[in-house]
Design a protein around this motif. Sequence first.
Motif, PDB file in Angstrom:
ATOM      1  N   ARG A 219       0.827  -1.204   0.000  1.00  0.00           N
ATOM      2  CA  ARG A 219       0.000   0.000   0.000  1.00  0.00           C
ATOM      3  C   ARG A 219       0.869   1.264   0.000  1.00  0.00           C
ATOM      4  N   ALA A 220       1.985   1.236   0.739  1.00  0.00           N
ATOM      5  CA  ALA A 220       2.887   2.387   0.757  1.00  0.00           C
ATOM      6  C   ALA A 220       3.529   2.603  -0.610  1.00  0.00           C
ATOM      7  N   CYS A 221       3.920   1.517  -1.254  1.00  0.00           N
ATOM      8  CA  CYS A 221       4.510   1.612  -2.590  1.00  0.00           C
ATOM      9  C   CYS A 221       3.502   2.167  -3.589  1.00  0.00           C
ATOM     10  N   VAL A 222       2.281   1.649  -3.556  1.00  0.00           N
ATOM     11  CA  VAL A 222       1.235   2.096  -4.478  1.00  0.00           C
ATOM     12  C   VAL A 222       0.896   3.560  -4.233  1.00  0.00           C
TER      13      VAL A 222
ATOM     14  N   CYS B 282      13.607  -1.819  -1.601  1.00  0.00           N
ATOM     15  CA  CYS B 282      13.144  -1.425  -0.267  1.00  0.00           C
ATOM     16  C   CYS B 282      12.910  -2.684   0.561  1.00  0.00           C
ATOM     17  N   ALA B 283      13.949  -3.139   1.240  1.00  0.00           N
ATOM     18  CA  ALA B 283      13.851  -4.380   2.010  1.00  0.00           C
ATOM     19  C   ALA B 283      14.969  -4.417   3.033  1.00  0.00           C
ATOM     20  N   LEU B 284      14.708  -5.086   4.155  1.00  0.00           N
ATOM     21  CA  LEU B 284      15.751  -5.302   5.146  1.00  0.00           C
ATOM     22  C   LEU B 284      16.744  -6.349   4.661  1.00  0.00           C
ATOM     23  N   ASP B 285      16.263  -7.277   3.824  1.00  0.00           N
ATOM     24  CA  ASP B 285      17.109  -8.325   3.265  1.00  0.00           C
ATOM     25  C   ASP B 285      17.671  -7.860   1.924  1.00  0.00           C
ATOM     26  N   GLN B 286      18.592  -8.623   1.376  1.00  0.00           N
ATOM     27  CA  GLN B 286      19.098  -8.327   0.041  1.00  0.00           C
ATOM     28  C   GLN B 286      18.046  -8.707  -0.999  1.00  0.00           C
ATOM     29  N   VAL B 287      18.087  -8.034  -2.149  1.00  0.00           N
ATOM     30  CA  VAL B 287      17.102  -8.293  -3.199  1.00  0.00           C
ATOM     31  C   VAL B 287      17.738  -8.864  -4.461  1.00  0.00           C
ATOM     32  N   GLY B 288      19.070  -8.949  -4.506  1.00  0.00           N
ATOM     33  CA  GLY B 288      19.746  -9.440  -5.703  1.00  0.00           C
ATOM     34  C   GLY B 288      20.296  -8.324  -6.568  1.00  0.00           C
TER      35      GLY B 288
ATOM     36  N   THR C  87      12.451   0.091   3.677  1.00  0.00           N
ATOM     37  CA  THR C  87      11.001  -0.056   3.590  1.00  0.00           C
ATOM     38  C   THR C  87      10.423   0.969   2.637  1.00  0.00           C
ATOM     39  N   PHE C  88       9.265   0.680   2.078  1.00  0.00           N
ATOM     40  CA  PHE C  88       8.582   1.623   1.194  1.00  0.00           C
ATOM     41  C   PHE C  88       8.000   2.803   1.972  1.00  0.00           C
ATOM     42  N   HIS C  89       7.984   2.720   3.294  1.00  0.00           N
ATOM     43  CA  HIS C  89       7.539   3.842   4.112  1.00  0.00           C
ATOM     44  C   HIS C  89       8.645   4.866   4.325  1.00  0.00           C
ATOM     45  N   ASN C  90       9.871   4.515   4.011  1.00  0.00           N
ATOM     46  CA  ASN C  90      11.013   5.372   4.299  1.00  0.00           C
ATOM     47  C   ASN C  90      10.978   6.638   3.432  1.00  0.00           C
TER      48      ASN C  90
ATOM     49  N   VAL D 158      18.156  10.550  -2.373  1.00  0.00           N
ATOM     50  CA  VAL D 158      18.131  11.288  -1.119  1.00  0.00           C
ATOM     51  C   VAL D 158      18.918  10.501  -0.074  1.00  0.00           C
ATOM     52  N   PRO D 159      19.932  11.109   0.561  1.00  0.00           N
ATOM     53  CA  PRO D 159      20.714  10.366   1.553  1.00  0.00           C
ATOM     54  C   PRO D 159      19.890  10.045   2.799  1.00  0.00           C
ATOM     55  N   ARG D 160      20.354   9.063   3.527  1.00  0.00           N
ATOM     56  CA  ARG D 160      19.748   8.746   4.818  1.00  0.00           C
ATOM     57  C   ARG D 160      20.225   9.750   5.856  1.00  0.00           C
ATOM     58  N   LEU D 161      19.328  10.285   6.638  1.00  0.00           N
ATOM     59  CA  LEU D 161      19.681  11.241   7.685  1.00  0.00           C
ATOM     60  C   LEU D 161      19.773  10.515   9.023  1.00  0.00           C
ATOM     61  N   VAL D 162      20.928  10.619   9.679  1.00  0.00           N
ATOM     62  CA  VAL D 162      21.170   9.988  10.976  1.00  0.00           C
ATOM     63  C   VAL D 162      21.391  11.090  12.005  1.00  0.00           C
TER      64      VAL D 162
END
Length: 768
Positions: A139-142, A349-355, A375-378, A710-714
Amino acid sequence: MASFAALEDTDGVRLTWNVWPNSRIEATKCVIPFASIYTPCKRIQGLSVMEYPPVPCKTCGAILNPHVRSDFNSHQWTCPFCHTRNHFPAQYRGITADYQPPELYAGCATIEYQMPAGNVLPPAYVFIIDTSVAEDELRACVASLTQALTTLPEYTQVGLVTYGTHVHVHELGYSECAKAYVFQGSREYAPQQIVDQLGLGTKMAARKGPGQAQMMPPQAPPGARFIQPISECEFTINAALDELMHDAFPRLSEHRPNRCTGTAVQVAACLMGAALPAGACAARMLLFVGGPSTEGAGKVVDRELSEPIRSHEDLAKDRAPHYKKARRFFDGVAVQLVQQQHSLDVFACALDQVGLAEMKPVVDMTGGVVVQTDTFHNPVFKESLKRMFVAPGPEVSSLETASNATFEVIPSRGVKVAGLLGPASPTDRKGPNISDTPVGIGGTTQWKLAGLDVNTSLCTFYEIVAAQSKDAAGQDPSLNQQFYIQFITKYLHANGSLRTRVTTITRKWTTGEDTQTLISGFDQEAAAVAMTRLTTFKMETEEDFDATRWIDRTLIRLATRFGEYQKEQPQSFTLAENMSYYPQFMFNLRRSQFVQVFGNSPDETANCRLYLNRESTIEALTMIQPQLMAFAYTEAGYRPYPVLLDVESIQPDRILLLDSFFYVVVFHGTTIAQWRKAGYHLQEQHADFRNHLEAPKAEAAKILQRRFPVPRLVDCDQNGSQARFLLARLNPSSTYSTQTSMSAEMIMTDDVSLSVFMDHLRKLATSG
């Protein structure tokens, strides 16, 4: 360095050496290869755009430029590359020494020609959506994709492919009800089989009855059923997106979801190849994937969770059972997309690798982009997707993508083109200017780029083959001569026009014995980036290549050749200002994610190398050696100032901002963190402290607005868990083995510090 950066702002070119030795033997002694880093679509202020075709040389094809010798009396010009005399075309008959066309002006070394497009179709996007993700992820992706569709012009063509256990190609031209063609995900298809089953092959088209032919307008091609302008299929595609559901096929709890990513990419590639004429429009596939492929061609891992996904160690020891087969499959898809001039963009968009490591050649050869997050919510995913389509503005920049490009390099006599490293693929263009020793993508002087943007940079390597000669007086006749290099980029602009950008640069020859002149032309920033690209290329193509050892040996040879020292006296060693930072760049390269893959997955390494291979000199240098800034109070408020990329820069009462391209870190010292936790910034009497806290956030927001992806903000505090993002990139001058602590922080590592590294370099360079 400032002058070299200014040249890049003018023409988009950086050279590792700006003065070249005039013989092959002396060139080999320079250690660092002769290379150029060129950004074909760089935004150049005041760039002249001519609305007429360029004038080529009849022999070598070089374009008319300010460095030609013009004879206005005979209306001829002499090419500086092949010395052929050419006649000016008829429209140039009226030119004189006082009335010249812009391409002959000294200030127009870079010029662009714009021609109206002929049969160019509107841009096309095919969205490939993974439905094997969780329902909230889908749903987030869509939602993000639906919002992105609203920013596209109505004439933009779109298509939709979804996949899980099977691949669904949605027929957007059939609005009466939802209709899709289904392909079995576990089966391997030949490209022609896919085309025929979609009804886009000649045989299937001939079988259609009269009733079927009337469903589409007579002039519409068969592929118009699947790829349509938004104005005609807006309701259909939005309805299809709204009705998307999690893949309905059941799976066991100890199994991964069924996901046929490779088959979906292949089906979408064949669809675009059959529905869109090659090179007729800007066409991109956007893959939204939320996990590893477990089915069909391109499979990365089996469904059983008992089989772990491959790591760098598995790849090195050949323990990844699916890797080579998947890589061969995606190599074939890459060749197909290059022929079609279509690009693949991956939103992983995954915690695991996607290939992504297996898909790397497809993205790299077609000029695609990658956005990698959890995640697609990021917000990283959401903002990056938005910038794929929005027009650039004063606050937010976009990619301004171009497509269907060819890039050609024409060098002077005595110089040959060895190859190119960048998001391109070779053509079959042959000629006398091709080196026999290829570097990267060699064997040609022309390359194809299916997609490129304002940041895409190409690193071209050269071989000097000029033979040093003497005249009757014993002088070298080439000392005062210039050599030339011309870059010709033909591409389809984002506005639909066909453009040709021509950049012609000139530099000076010198003798190899004149080391001071050579050093004065050394661009240490461009050299560091070129060497990093070359290092990663060797790591991927050469077996048993020891990157750290090769970097060290190259640096020692460079220091021995160009350093000033007394033999066996390390304390006497010095480097010229133009080379003084290069050892520091190599020190950080040795510790970077490009060389040290421990702790990173193959997908993360592939993502880093993809962007290294396409970004400009400044951005690539940020990946190699991040920028670290602190904040000080001025009359205009709190402003950043650079500090050493060293652990000693950490102080309890200091806020640091680290920009490493892929992530931006706002780091608070212990005292600052304690004050913030105590709520001092919320009190009116401590407004100055509140401004101090807001200044780095505002600076970080500027970085996020101008960069893609867009970079990740920490946002972290000293001694916090996320402080590792900063500590991992700092010079470990203070460790557990340091006798006296030099900072408020200590790094637990066995890595040597920069000072120890430089001591070893001085010792080895002066030892002979």
